[in-house]
Scaffold this active site. Sequence first.
Site, PDB file in Angstrom:
ATOM      1  N   ASN A  44       0.835  -1.207   0.000  1.00 55.53           N
ATOM      2  CA  ASN A  44       0.000   0.000   0.000  1.00 55.53           C
ATOM      3  C   ASN A  44       0.868   1.255   0.000  1.00 55.53           C
ATOM      4  O   ASN A  44       0.625   2.199  -0.756  1.00 55.53           O
ATOM      5  CB  ASN A  44      -0.911   0.022   1.229  1.00 55.53           C
ATOM      6  CG  ASN A  44      -1.989  -1.038   1.188  1.00 55.53           C
ATOM      7  OD1 ASN A  44      -2.297  -1.593   0.126  1.00 55.53           O
ATOM      8  ND2 ASN A  44      -2.561  -1.338   2.335  1.00 55.53           N
ATOM      9  N   TYR A 111      -6.980 -14.945   6.490  1.00 57.00           N
ATOM     10  CA  TYR A 111      -5.710 -15.040   5.767  1.00 57.00           C
ATOM     11  C   TYR A 111      -5.387 -16.490   5.421  1.00 57.00           C
ATOM     12  O   TYR A 111      -5.643 -17.408   6.208  1.00 57.00           O
ATOM     13  CB  TYR A 111      -4.563 -14.489   6.619  1.00 57.00           C
ATOM     14  CG  TYR A 111      -4.656 -13.011   6.898  1.00 57.00           C
ATOM     15  CD1 TYR A 111      -4.098 -12.085   6.015  1.00 57.00           C
ATOM     16  CD2 TYR A 111      -5.288 -12.533   8.045  1.00 57.00           C
ATOM     17  CE1 TYR A 111      -4.165 -10.722   6.271  1.00 57.00           C
ATOM     18  CE2 TYR A 111      -5.366 -11.170   8.297  1.00 57.00           C
ATOM     19  CZ  TYR A 111      -4.799 -10.274   7.412  1.00 57.00           C
ATOM     20  OH  TYR A 111      -4.879  -8.935   7.658  1.00 57.00           O
ATOM     21  N   GLY A 267      -6.192   0.244   5.590  1.00 52.25           N
ATOM     22  CA  GLY A 267      -5.313   1.038   4.740  1.00 52.25           C
ATOM     23  C   GLY A 267      -5.188   2.482   5.154  1.00 52.25           C
ATOM     24  O   GLY A 267      -4.382   3.227   4.572  1.00 52.25           O
ATOM     25  N   ASP A 270      -1.729   3.170   6.364  1.00 53.67           N
ATOM     26  CA  ASP A 270      -0.774   3.137   5.259  1.00 53.67           C
ATOM     27  C   ASP A 270      -0.857   4.437   4.459  1.00 53.67           C
ATOM     28  O   ASP A 270       0.154   4.978   4.021  1.00 53.67           O
ATOM     29  CB  ASP A 270      -1.056   1.935   4.352  1.00 53.67           C
ATOM     30  CG  ASP A 270      -1.041   0.630   5.124  1.00 53.67           C
ATOM     31  OD1 ASP A 270      -0.235   0.508   6.068  1.00 53.67           O
ATOM     32  OD2 ASP A 270      -1.834  -0.267   4.789  1.00 53.67           O
TER      33      ASP A 270
END
Length: 325
Positions: A44, A111, A267, A270
């Site tokens: 990112n 994940y 995000g 980031d």
Amino acid sequence: MTASPKAPEILSFGEAMAMFVASTTGDLADIEHFSRGIAGADTNVAIGLSRLGFHVGWLSRVGNDSAGRYLRHKLEAEGLDCRYLTTDPEHPTGLLFKERAEGGADPYVEYMRKNSAASQLSSFDASNVDFSALRHLHATGIPPAVSASCRELSRQLIQQARKQGASVSFDPNLRPTLWASENEMRTTLNAMAAHANWVLPGLSEGHLLTGYDQPQDIAGFYLDQGAEAVVIKLGPEGSFYRGILTGTDESFIVEGIPVAEVVDTVGAGDGFAVGFVSAMLDGLGPREALMRANLVGAEQVQVIGDMEGLPSRERLQQLEAASRM
């Protein structure tokens, strides 16, 4: 004879994963349709800096599979220099599945990254890096959590970058479930932070890593270890700075940017890192850097996806001009 393309001025490293985001809300087990994208805090930031016009290299491994080919194509399409991205024929590319959350809540994520290609990263992967061309290295606490060999690579990259005179930013990006113990996580990440110029924890991360509650004290901990600037993310309230970038020890808070609707929180940190690091590389002062960091983080939370809200240089200039009005 054609000369080799110039080596990257900025380097980021870690694990990029193919991400499948649910098209509708509800339990992932009941979702029939997903949209595909890229996930990974380190990518990112790399993508965000590339969109702002920096020559950014990506160091990682992907599997010899469709997901690995997809990631390589997408990262190259974002302008990343993938000369340090290796295809591993023996391990698969990591995947994740993300729910569609409502009301700005943090989405549930599953994940599938155990024994992934990127988890096999080691010091060997740094052997061809041209550190003499490097201006900046961005590191997070995720690679050292993935495996012991990734941990050693992280140490080596940070040490080599500093040795060659490049600046280093470090975002802890805590992933406690990937560590054997909280103490190992704390010890390892604080040792990495001690070699960074700019340390970028969230408030709760700073508390967990240092034991201090107040931003001033968390920042003081890292300044005592050798950091030049500590920037603490405070969520919607903005961000806190303490550092010596101007020659004296100063601290202040820059208020957050209000948004009409928080769509996806993933995000945001980031995006914040993209704003701060880009501002520092552009030669801005710390207060201006925090203003940009808050601005980019606010952009990111208003869209679905981990990096879809990261702006181009033209869009960033529009946002900064509007914020000054």
